[in-house]
Design a protein around this motif. Structure first.
Motif, short mmCIF file in Angstrom:
data_model
loop_
_atom_site.label_atom_id
_atom_site.label_comp_id
_atom_site.label_asym_id
_atom_site.label_seq_id
_atom_site.Cartn_x
_atom_site.Cartn_y
_atom_site.Cartn_z
N MET A 1 0.84 -1.21 0.00
CA MET A 1 0.00 0.00 0.00
C MET A 1 0.88 1.25 0.00
N ASP A 18 -3.29 0.22 -3.27
CA ASP A 18 -2.55 -1.04 -3.16
C ASP A 18 -2.56 -1.76 -4.50
N GLU A 19 -1.44 -1.84 -5.15
CA GLU A 19 -1.30 -2.50 -6.45
C GLU A 19 -2.45 -2.14 -7.41
N CYS A 61 2.56 1.02 5.08
CA CYS A 61 2.76 1.74 3.81
C CYS A 61 4.20 1.58 3.34
N SER A 304 0.96 4.91 -7.91
CA SER A 304 1.24 3.59 -7.33
C SER A 304 2.00 2.72 -8.33
#
Lengths: 316, 316
Positions: A1, A18-19, A61, A304
């Protein structure tokens, strides 16, 4: 995350991602004309609130991703130059801030590049390797991907200055110093100039409004307001030229359109599509034109993807 | 040693090149409006004459390199699209021709890309890794190199269409179908339109000339001819915008200017330099502007570099 932050001209958006999955999201007004540093304290609080809401904590994180307008040095993780907004952010040490405040590593990217990464990895252009994006917000941001690599250039400027290609040599002087930039002719902040120049301005419903938005012009045009119709025609011609210039520059298979203007996509897409396909020199076929699947999220998701890939901001 | 052929709009140039050294060189008129295929027989004869003059023969050659205007598929070794000139060259199987006529392998490249490769490997921009080139001839050709790689794009269009970025949304319709292209406003073939539009045209010395060249306009401007002065101002503004657009697109350290226009460089460079450095958004510093060291040779030398390197025309 990761914690993803998008410093937009109007709103600061914060997400826990997250991903490629958005776990939680919030936003606050940016007051970008007052600078960025003063907003960081509020941003910090919002991050803790968001983590709490998600029953998460900092140790869960793996990093912080930041997107901002302007020219961003992705290796030294700082902003090199910015046009009007967040003036005090130039040279700010974001890496030190992230380390001292959250003890987390930081990556930073230009917002239009992050949006393109988001759309290519998780959005409307999934799997595309040759794509450009134009985002019509306060200004006009752009980005380009060639052969699967988002292009950055020697000084981090490549791909992101499509709003500063001159499309009208006789046009307005832009904030950036250039003349007749797409953004100076047909960006959000240029709308008032375009309308006030119109000979029918004083009879136009637009003369009764304060700060004009894209939606006001489109609304006036649909009310058969003469100034509204003419200015919208002019804007569509500029946006079309801006898209064609991006196609001619970077040779994409798909053009992704994003930003607040796309709320009016039903009034614009057919005209843009017609113009672009008539005017672009693409003997191989027609470039696809698509609207960003979730403009609010794509920048955060794109940040991300920087953590997920080996392309974490090195030059080129 | 390779045989290098540059199919220009006015002249076909042929050279024998060995590792960046020009051993022998010749040229013949192109009559490009009559097509390319009819000229190949004459080109073949000139190649044999050139080899003889150099006391060389085909077995001493390792390949043939060809440069042409237009969009060139460097992997399939054919021309995909061309603007006006050499209309019959589209789809011609150059590889088969080279094999059947000379039993030699063939590489083909867009002429502006070959010129850039020549200048970067052997000319004014030796060692540069981030460079753009604009060549002002019959049309306006461009090319770009990023991080040491000449960029080609998914469909071989990237970098070479800088003459077809729209710099005047209200301008002329271009041969390519776009409106207000740099080339349609300020290329060689657009000069007559620009001059004839001028209110003082009938009193201008330019009204007494036939087909106008860049030199005629510059000459008239220096004679204080009103139309000449105004048209030259307009042209310089367009050329400057074209250079700035290339800088904003590809983030180079150096801009190389080439083509027939550069014969008048002493009248133009100071103005171009001033405009470009005032108008380009380059917070890192000033982009260098240089004139091609030997425009006639750089395309031919650039073709030889394709044989010397691993970058022999694969995509991107």
């Amino acid at each position: 995350m990761i914690i993803a932050i998008d410093f937009g001209g109007t709103n600061i958006k914060i997400g826990l991602v997250d991903e490629g999955k958005m776990l939680a999201q919030t936003h606050l007004p940016s007051y970008s004309e007052r600078g960025l540093r003063a907003r960081l304290v509020v941003v910090e609080q919002e991050i803790y609130t968001l983590l709490q809401r998600q029953n998460a904590a900092l140790p869960g994180c793996s990093g912080i991703g930041i997107a901002t307008p302007g020219i961003v040095d992705t290796t030294r993780r700082t902003i090199l130059s910015i046009n009007n907004k967040y003036a005090d952010a130039v040279g700010f040490d974001f890496e030190k801030w992230a380390q001292e405040t959250f003890a987390l590593p930081l990556l930073i990217e230009n917002d239009a590049r992050a949006a393109l990464l988001g759309e290519v990895h998780y959005g409307i252009a999934r799997g595309a390797k040759d794509a450009v994006l134009l985002t019509f917000g306060t200004g006009i941001g752009t980005s380009a991907m060639m052969n699967g690599q988002v292009i950055r250039g020697k000084h981090f400027q490549a791909g992101i200055l499509g709003g500063h290609f001159s499309t009208d040599i006789n046009g307005n002087v832009c904030n950036c110093g250039n003349k007749g930039c797409l953004e100076a002719q047909a960006g959000h902040w240029a709308l008032s100039y375009a309308v006030k120049r119109h000979p029918d301005y004083l009879h136009s419903e637009l003369s009764k409004l304060g700060i004009l938005g894209y939606g006001d012009i489109i609304h006036a045009a649909h009310n058969k307001d003469v100034a509204g119709i003419d200015v919208l025609d002019e804007l569509v011609a500029h946006w079309s030229a801006g898209i064609v210039n991006m196609i001619h520059a970077y040779d994409p298979e798909i053009v992704i359109l994003s930003g607040g203007l796309m709320k009016s996509q039903q009034f614009l897409l057919a005209a843009l599509y017609d113009n672009v396909n008539r005017m672009s020199w693409t003997p191989w076929g027609e470039v696809e034109i698509a609207v960003a699947s979730d403009p609010d999220a794509s920048v955060l998701l794109g940040l991300s993807s920087l953590f997920d890939s080996t392309d974490n901001g090195s030059v080129h």
